[in-house]
Design an enzyme around this catalytic site. Sequence first.
Site, mmCIF file in Angstrom:
data_model
loop_
_atom_site.group_PDB
_atom_site.id
_atom_site.type_symbol
_atom_site.label_atom_id
_atom_site.label_comp_id
_atom_site.label_asym_id
_atom_site.label_seq_id
_atom_site.Cartn_x
_atom_site.Cartn_y
_atom_site.Cartn_z
ATOM 1 N N MET A 15 0.862 -1.181 0.000
ATOM 2 C CA MET A 15 0.000 0.000 0.000
ATOM 3 C C MET A 15 0.898 1.230 0.000
ATOM 4 S SD MET A 15 -2.930 0.903 2.830
ATOM 5 C CE MET A 15 -1.823 0.644 4.205
ATOM 6 N N ARG A 35 -5.826 -1.313 9.664
ATOM 7 C CA ARG A 35 -5.901 -0.719 11.001
ATOM 8 C C ARG A 35 -6.342 -1.747 12.037
ATOM 9 N NH1 ARG A 35 -8.261 5.288 9.264
ATOM 10 N NH2 ARG A 35 -6.185 6.169 8.851
ATOM 11 N N TYR A 89 2.147 3.965 12.363
ATOM 12 C CA TYR A 89 1.733 3.796 10.969
ATOM 13 C C TYR A 89 0.261 3.426 10.861
ATOM 14 C CZ TYR A 89 3.162 -1.261 11.393
ATOM 15 O OH TYR A 89 3.340 -2.564 11.746
ATOM 16 N N GLU A 90 -0.229 3.440 9.632
ATOM 17 C CA GLU A 90 -1.664 3.275 9.337
ATOM 18 C C GLU A 90 -2.518 4.353 10.000
ATOM 19 O OE1 GLU A 90 -2.101 1.356 7.062
ATOM 20 O OE2 GLU A 90 -0.410 -0.024 7.189
ATOM 21 N N GLY A 91 -1.956 5.539 10.131
ATOM 22 C CA GLY A 91 -2.640 6.637 10.808
ATOM 23 C C GLY A 91 -2.269 6.646 12.273
#
Length: 590
Positions: A164, A297, A440-442
């Site tokens: 991604m 997430r 990571y991933e927000g």
Amino acid sequence: MKGYKAPLADMRFLLEQVFDAQNEWQQLPAFAEMADLETAVAVLEESAKLNEQVVAPLDRNADEQGVSFENGIVKTPDGFADAYGQFAEGGWIGLCGNPEFGGMGMPKSLGVLTDEIGYGASNAFQLYGSLTAGAALCINAHGSDELKEKFLPSLYSGAWTGAMDMTEPQAGSDLRGIRTKAEIQDNGSYKISGSKIFITSGDNDLGENVVHLVLAKIATDKGLSKNISLFLVPKILVNDDGSLGDANGVSVGSIEHKMGLKGSATCVMNYDDAEGYLIGQEGRGLAAMFTMMNYERVSIGIQGLGASEMAYQLAAEYAKERRQGVAADKSMRSGEFNDSLLVHGDVRRMLLNIRSLNEAGRAFAVHTGLQLDIANYGEGEAAEWAGAQVGLLTPLAKAFLTDRGLDSTVAGQQVFGGHGFIREWGAEQLVRDCRIAQIYEGTNGIQALDLLGRKVVANRGENMKRLLEQFSAETSAMTNVDAGHKDSVLTAFAELQGATAELVDAARNDANLVNCAAVDYLNAVGYTLFGYFWLRMCNVADEQADEQFASDKRLVTDYYVKRVMPLAAHHLRLISTGAGATMALELDRF
């Protein structure tokens, strides 16, 4: 020290007694003929066997050796390629994938448990399969039939891996600033040019191809479009018959040298007129990518849980064997020069904190997986409500599980004392590997903003109110739990609901409130919901044939409700102070 052991008894207890998963699955046509408890247990046992015997023994060397990068080639640590071959051959990448293209079509509520086993065995190794499964999920949800037929079978089989690609140096959490460009070609494909950073599994030697899902802006006569689109960009082009063709314009600029997860390849990716294919609609790339992002997430939340479980296993075993000091309670003394660490209240506190968070977190993960199953495969109001729950639970899963995961790995390290700071025991690696999960991933602060701002305040608190009312009603109906514990959880629900209503109203008049209160709000929700899941487990614990298992559940429930859940009230008190103290200091005074 013993290696990782999957907590299979607890997992089976959750599926069988707590959630009656077989009945839930058989209400959904997609799973009615393939998902039953016997099959699920067999899947978990096979996952445990592979991860305990093949993957976990590689984790220490993977951290020490790391990923190498020479002459543009990324090489994973010794043993990873062979282990990944066994992982792929077992069908684990496509476990929850679409059966039409080679996936096994299993429920996500089972998948969260196999994910935990993988992360418990090796955070770094598990990420390669997780990113591949996430890419396949996005292609299946938004790709054209042609893209599905061409790419999904090889992703599910593990022949190819996935990545991604979002972040750029100037565009991290705020993706509006990305500069990667997509130019449409006469044949309907696009030429992709630009660079991405921090790309997990961006390249590797585990498969024959890497399928990148790349966010870019389409070039127009007036420059780059404002809206973002999503493109499938393979490292190697794929012919119409599915065979591999020429190299695409995809290359690795470098790999990152990191605090942890050293066995996971984190790459700088360059795209030089690489051929790419639009996924979904032009300008709707973020919406499509968030199908994968939300999957990741939840998966990264499970990463925190898996690391925490391994931390508990290491620390509890060490505490049993390590002898230091003597028991303050004379009745617990061994009569020898010193006693086990487990006679000391502070060591017990740390271990019980970890264990109480792990077991409730596992229940929370299965519940979240069930809502994903119902939302994706159910119908009508049930599917709609499950989808609304997923909106609330996804940021909570990512942030609360990873925050508590880091807390727990640090506490596990602390149990070891000085031995926790040196390499040989494994505790310090867990701390380093787990740390990225909050970022990571927000980042977890952004997850908290998503929960409070987008999912609660923007909804006027209606979905959160419904969730709390549902859980309160279920708690009130429980007949096999301590009355005092029930009252404590119901009080926590009521306090959270009151605070939610106050926040929704106050946010109208204070633009800073949501941002300042979000993390405390997420923590208050997490600690409160974990109390509910502990009572839910305790209520059916006696259905277990193992009396000690049931007794342990009751004792750890007592610990959680008395010693951990009160942190929810602490966070609500912080929220009640408002945003003023946080925002008072002027910018130039920092």
